[in-house]
Design an enzyme around this catalytic site. Structure first.
Site, PDB file in Angstrom:
ATOM      1  CG  ASN A  95       0.870  -5.527   4.361  1.00  0.00           C
ATOM      2  OD1 ASN A  95       0.283  -4.868   5.215  1.00  0.00           O
ATOM      3  ND2 ASN A  95       1.011  -5.105   3.120  1.00  0.00           N
ATOM      4  N   GLY A 126      -1.975  -4.243   0.921  1.00  0.00           N
ATOM      5  CA  GLY A 126      -2.115  -5.460   1.711  1.00  0.00           C
ATOM      6  C   GLY A 126      -1.209  -6.598   1.283  1.00  0.00           C
ATOM      7  CG  ASP A 136      -3.644   4.771   8.114  1.00  0.00           C
ATOM      8  OD1 ASP A 136      -2.669   5.556   8.138  1.00  0.00           O
ATOM      9  OD2 ASP A 136      -3.883   4.046   7.123  1.00  0.00           O
ATOM     10  CG  HIS A 156      -1.417   3.642   4.571  1.00  0.00           C
ATOM     11  ND1 HIS A 156      -2.311   3.098   5.457  1.00  0.00           N
ATOM     12  CD2 HIS A 156      -0.919   2.619   3.839  1.00  0.00           C
ATOM     13  CE1 HIS A 156      -2.361   1.787   5.269  1.00  0.00           C
ATOM     14  NE2 HIS A 156      -1.522   1.468   4.290  1.00  0.00           N
ATOM     15  CB  SER A 179      -0.943   0.013   1.209  1.00  0.00           C
ATOM     16  OG  SER A 179      -0.197  -0.091   2.416  1.00  0.00           O
TER      17      SER A 179
END
Length: 188
Positions: A80, A51, A161, A164, A18
């Site tokens: 991830n 992801g 979040d 990111h 991502s």
């Protein structure tokens, strides 16, 4: 006297998660697209998927290599894996296989260091970080520093979040990555 040189047009495959897939920002404003604007003589193909794990990247890589025939593959995967607590040895194995597949296709490989948040504990964090160093050394490829190191510490450059990078961070990441990518394209 002015010296000039020309670099033939190359194809660069970005294989990331991502952080490279422009998650939460417009695709046109993501660092990979901004990089394309900085080096328009080259073709940048964004094969990143939000992801994505190293296992997923490894599964997708053969078809990407065949379809794009890149001169350089930039691998930005592993975050991830770390967030899911996957064993560092599995990370090493998958990265090694991706690098070897890329080399067998005739591409050079640039690997990005990736880090996990400190809440995973110092032992896991060190094993995770060391996996990238070990793989880059054993495969004799360049290991670029993690482009999020400078960005992640500045909340104004992060999405809500906290994971990111936001739109304002994308040009910073581009400026950070540009010399690493161009160096690999010009070194024989």
């Amino acid at each position: 006297m002015c010296a000039s040189f020309s670099v033939s047009a190359s194809t660069v495959l970005i294989l990331g998660d991502s952080l490279s897939a422009s998650y939460g920002v417009e695709q046109s404003e993501g660092w990979v697209n901004l990089l394309q604007n900085k080096i328009p003589q080259h073709t940048i193909i964004n094969g990143s998927v939000s992801g994505e794990t190293t296992a997923g990247g490894l599964r997708r890589l053969p078809a990407l290599l065949e379809r794009t025939q890149p001169d350089l593959v930039f691998i930005e995967l592993g975050g991830n894996d770390g967030l899911r607590g996957f064993p560092p040895q599995q990370l090493k194995n998958n990265l090694t296989k991706m690098i070897q597949l890329s080399k067998q296709s005739g591409a050079k490989v640039l690997l990005s260091q990736v880090m996990v948040p400190p809440n995973y504990g110092p032992r896991y964090s060190k094993l995770f970080s060391d996996a990238f160093i070990s793989v880059s050394q054993s495969e004799n490829i360049t290991l670029a520093p993690f482009f999020m190191e400078q960005v992640a510490v500045d909340p104004s450059l992060m999405q809500r979040d906290g994971i990111h990078p936001n739109t304002e961070a994308q040009p910073i990441i581009t400026a950070f990555m540009l010399p690493w990518i161009t160096q690999e394209l010009t070194n024989n």
